[in-house]
Scaffold this motif. Structure first.
Motif, short mmCIF file in Angstrom:
data_model
loop_
_atom_site.label_atom_id
_atom_site.label_comp_id
_atom_site.label_asym_id
_atom_site.label_seq_id
_atom_site.Cartn_x
_atom_site.Cartn_y
_atom_site.Cartn_z
N GLN A 20 -25.57 -34.36 45.28
CA GLN A 20 -26.60 -35.03 46.07
C GLN A 20 -27.72 -34.05 46.43
OE1 GLN A 20 -25.14 -36.79 49.66
NE2 GLN A 20 -27.10 -37.76 50.18
N LEU A 21 -27.35 -32.84 46.80
CA LEU A 21 -28.34 -31.82 47.13
C LEU A 21 -29.21 -31.50 45.91
CD1 LEU A 21 -29.52 -29.72 49.08
CD2 LEU A 21 -27.73 -28.14 48.30
N ALA A 22 -28.55 -31.38 44.76
CA ALA A 22 -29.31 -31.08 43.54
C ALA A 22 -30.28 -32.21 43.21
CB ALA A 22 -28.34 -30.85 42.38
N ARG A 23 -29.84 -33.45 43.37
CA ARG A 23 -30.73 -34.59 43.10
C ARG A 23 -31.91 -34.59 44.07
NH1 ARG A 23 -25.74 -37.30 42.40
NH2 ARG A 23 -25.88 -38.11 44.51
N THR A 24 -31.62 -34.29 45.33
CA THR A 24 -32.69 -34.27 46.34
C THR A 24 -33.70 -33.17 46.04
OG1 THR A 24 -31.11 -35.03 48.00
CG2 THR A 24 -33.15 -34.09 48.82
N ALA A 27 -35.79 -34.20 43.09
CA ALA A 27 -36.77 -35.22 43.48
C ALA A 27 -37.94 -34.57 44.23
CB ALA A 27 -36.11 -36.28 44.34
N ALA A 28 -37.64 -33.63 45.09
CA ALA A 28 -38.70 -32.94 45.83
C ALA A 28 -39.60 -32.16 44.87
CB ALA A 28 -38.09 -32.01 46.86
N GLN A 34 -45.83 -33.80 40.57
CA GLN A 34 -46.68 -34.98 40.36
C GLN A 34 -47.89 -34.98 41.29
OE1 GLN A 34 -43.99 -38.24 40.86
NE2 GLN A 34 -43.10 -38.01 38.82
N SER A 35 -47.73 -34.46 42.49
CA SER A 35 -48.84 -34.50 43.45
C SER A 35 -49.84 -33.37 43.24
CB SER A 35 -48.32 -34.48 44.89
OG SER A 35 -47.66 -33.24 45.10
N ASP A 36 -49.36 -32.26 42.67
CA ASP A 36 -50.24 -31.11 42.47
C ASP A 36 -50.72 -31.10 41.02
OD1 ASP A 36 -51.61 -28.78 42.59
OD2 ASP A 36 -49.85 -27.49 42.96
N GLY A 41 -47.53 -28.61 33.90
CA GLY A 41 -47.57 -27.72 32.74
C GLY A 41 -47.58 -26.26 33.13
N GLY A 42 -47.57 -25.99 34.42
CA GLY A 42 -47.64 -24.61 34.87
C GLY A 42 -46.28 -24.06 35.23
N ALA A 43 -46.30 -23.07 36.09
CA ALA A 43 -45.08 -22.35 36.47
C ALA A 43 -44.10 -23.27 37.19
CB ALA A 43 -45.43 -21.17 37.34
N ALA A 44 -44.59 -24.19 38.01
CA ALA A 44 -43.70 -25.09 38.75
C ALA A 44 -42.91 -25.97 37.79
CB ALA A 44 -44.51 -25.95 39.72
N GLN A 45 -43.58 -26.46 36.75
CA GLN A 45 -42.89 -27.30 35.76
C GLN A 45 -41.85 -26.49 35.00
OE1 GLN A 45 -43.28 -30.65 35.41
NE2 GLN A 45 -41.53 -30.55 33.99
#
Length: 145
Positions: A20-24, A27-28, A34-36, A41-45
């Motif tokens: 559940q923690l991993a899914r949360t 999702a975060a 998606q918001s940034d 395509g950058g480091a976050a992805q």
């Protein structure tokens, strides 16, 4: 028995909470990506993809460890069964050899006790006497001719 059941329940609950923690977290991170607009395509992805791959590998590793433990237990059980069967076979063979030896001893003893003097006459010495007699007969025939 109760302690084992309780331990299994707690282990299952811990796994469920970790999933559940991993899914949360996923999702975060997805919401962050998606918001940034700059993160796509950058480091976050890349980080998100790497963490997904890591989680997948960890799950696979846990599954393989579990499978290995089951196979080791099965191998140990088979080895124990083999050792037991081998012990029983060795014991049976030992008993059988002992019985055969006793039967052979009894047969030799009975043969020795039931031996008659005429049996000795027909032994190896009798064969020699027969050969000598045959040679004498051949010699007599040759003299008479």
């Amino acid at each position: 028995r109760e302690a084992k059941r309780r331990e299994a329940e707690l282990e299952l609950k811990a796994k469920q909470l970790a999933a559940q923690l991993a899914r949360t977290e996923e999702a975060a991170k997805r919401a962050l990506v998606q918001s940034d607009a700059t993160a796509k395509g950058g480091a976050a992805q890349k980080l998100l993809d790497a963490e997904r791959a890591l989680a997948k590998l960890r799950d696979e590793n846990a599954e393989l460890r579990s499978k290995l433990a089951r196979e080791r237990k099965r191998a140990n059980d088979l080895k124990a069964a083999y050792d037991e069967a081998k012990h029983r076979l060795d014991t049976t063979l030992k008993d059988q050899r002992l019985i055969v030896r006793k039967v052979g001893d009894l047969e030799r003893k009975n043969a020795h006790l039931s031996r008659k003097p005429e049996d000795e006459y027909w032994g190896e010495e009798a064969g020699r006497r027969f050969v000598v007699q045959q040679e004498e007969l051949v010699a007599l025939r040759e003299e008479n001719e």
